[in-house]
Design an enzyme around this catalytic site. Structure first.
Site, PDB file in Angstrom:
ATOM      1  N   SER A  49       0.829  -1.215   0.000  1.00 50.95           N
ATOM      2  CA  SER A  49       0.000   0.000   0.000  1.00 50.95           C
ATOM      3  C   SER A  49       0.857   1.256   0.000  1.00 50.95           C
ATOM      4  O   SER A  49       0.568   2.218  -0.720  1.00 50.95           O
ATOM      5  CB  SER A  49      -0.933  -0.006   1.215  1.00 50.95           C
ATOM      6  OG  SER A  49      -1.829  -1.095   1.151  1.00 50.95           O
ATOM      7  N   LYS A 167      -0.174 -10.574   6.318  1.00 49.20           N
ATOM      8  CA  LYS A 167       0.114  -9.245   6.860  1.00 49.20           C
ATOM      9  C   LYS A 167      -1.232  -8.671   7.285  1.00 49.20           C
ATOM     10  O   LYS A 167      -2.087  -8.375   6.452  1.00 49.20           O
ATOM     11  CB  LYS A 167       0.770  -8.334   5.829  1.00 49.20           C
ATOM     12  CG  LYS A 167       1.068  -6.941   6.392  1.00 49.20           C
ATOM     13  CD  LYS A 167       1.629  -5.988   5.350  1.00 49.20           C
ATOM     14  CE  LYS A 167       1.919  -4.657   6.033  1.00 49.20           C
ATOM     15  NZ  LYS A 167       1.553  -3.506   5.197  1.00 49.20           N
ATOM     16  N   SER A 169      -2.995  -5.625   8.853  1.00 52.42           N
ATOM     17  CA  SER A 169      -2.781  -4.197   9.113  1.00 52.42           C
ATOM     18  C   SER A 169      -4.002  -3.540   9.731  1.00 52.42           C
ATOM     19  O   SER A 169      -4.252  -2.349   9.536  1.00 52.42           O
ATOM     20  CB  SER A 169      -2.409  -3.489   7.809  1.00 52.42           C
ATOM     21  OG  SER A 169      -1.205  -3.983   7.294  1.00 52.42           O
ATOM     22  N   GLY A 192       1.068  -5.494  10.646  1.00 54.15           N
ATOM     23  CA  GLY A 192       1.139  -4.417   9.673  1.00 54.15           C
ATOM     24  C   GLY A 192       1.127  -3.039  10.297  1.00 54.15           C
ATOM     25  O   GLY A 192       1.457  -2.062   9.634  1.00 54.15           O
TER      26      GLY A 192
END
Length: 303
Positions: A49, A167, A169, A192
């Protein structure tokens, strides 16, 4: 992961993607990665991201991957974000990442038509896991997708032999704790959120992949070492510093990470439109926060 792949764990940056003259710059990406690895980071994630992957063209992806692979030693992790809204596009990205030597790939939840549709998420990930030439990690990032993979689905998918980690987040420690507590063999859990590195590692998470590792790798690596060596007071103190720093940086988003990265001498470039660079006042605030947190940790920059 095959026997020759590096260990799936550690502290990794969700790398910024440098843009110059309106184009992604593979040379700058390679130069940045070399400097990040000098700090001792365990590898890198490109096209996460923070890497503005949703703004990259298909033509830009492969040269960036090739540049990254050239400078990442075989003992460091090379992870690639391969998420897409359609299963077919995600699979094409997975093949591309495999062709360029990635060790594994993160696949973010598709959400445009399938947000909250557990059956669709299951189909997506199982198809990709069945057909991907490299191992797949799930990627749940509700701050951007407004959707968290349900923990029950994560634990179900984790039993697939080609789904090797996640991951998460979400900044929800309860979610992370439930995943870690399940102790699923060969399923690596990455925090994350930089605010959860210490508690996640203390419970047994494999590592952390965060935007802040672009600009304060020394502190995040220090937290990891302190947990490993049993110096929990130090880990907690540095975690507290990171919580404050993250709070300051959060409103600045990717532009803030790039501003501080540029101040540190990385080839950051500006974020891609419609994102905008920070104002001079915002840049000064971000840099001052970085200087303060490094001073409070008593650390000198490694690059």
């Amino acid at each position: 992961m095959n026997a020759s792949s590096p260990l799936l764990g550690g502290i990794l940056p969700a790398c910024i993607t440098p843009f110059g003259n309106g184009k992604a710059d593979p040379g700058a990406m390679a130069a940045n990665i070399e400097r990040w690895l000098q700090s001792g980071l365990d590898g890198v994630l490109v096209f996460g991201s923070t890497g503005e992957y949703v703004y990259l063209t298909d033509e830009e992806r492969r040269p960036l991957l090739a540049a990254a692979r050239r400078v990442i030693p075989s003992e460091r992790l090379f992870l690639v974000g391969c998420g897409a809204e359609s299963t077919s596009t995600a699979l094409r990205y997975l093949q591309e990442a495999a062709d360029e030597g990635a060790d594994a790939a993160l696949v973010v939840t598709p959400v445009y038509y399938t947000r909250g549709d557990t059956a669709a998420q299951r189909r997506h990930y199982l198809y990709l896991a069945d057909h991907s030439p490299i191992p797949v990690l799930l990627y749940s990032v509700s701050p951007y997708t407004a959707y968290d993979l349900p923990v029950d689905l994560i634990l179900e998918l984790a039993t697939h032999p080609n789904i090797v980690g996640i991951k998460d987040s979400s900044s929800d420690f309860n979610r992370l704790a439930l995943q870690i507590r399940a102790q699923i063999p060969r399923f690596a859990i990455f925090a994350g959120s930089p605010t959860l590195i210490f508690p996640a590692l203390s419970l047994g998470a494999a590592g952390s992949i965060t935007a802040l590792a672009n600009i304060v790798p020394e502190i995040l690596l220090g937290i990891g070492r302190a947990v490993r060596d049993g110096h929990l007071d130090q880990a907690a103190r540095w975690q507290s510093l990171i919580i404050g720093f993250a709070h300051t940086m959060r409103p600045f988003g990717i532009a803030g990470i790039k501003a501080v990265a540029a101040h540190r001498g990385l080839l950051a470039g500006e974020p891609r439109a419609p994102l905008a660079p920070l104002s001079p006042a915002q840049t000064a605030t971000a840099i001052a926060a970085w200087e303060q947190v490094m001073a409070q940790a008593g650390l000198a920059p490694a690059f």
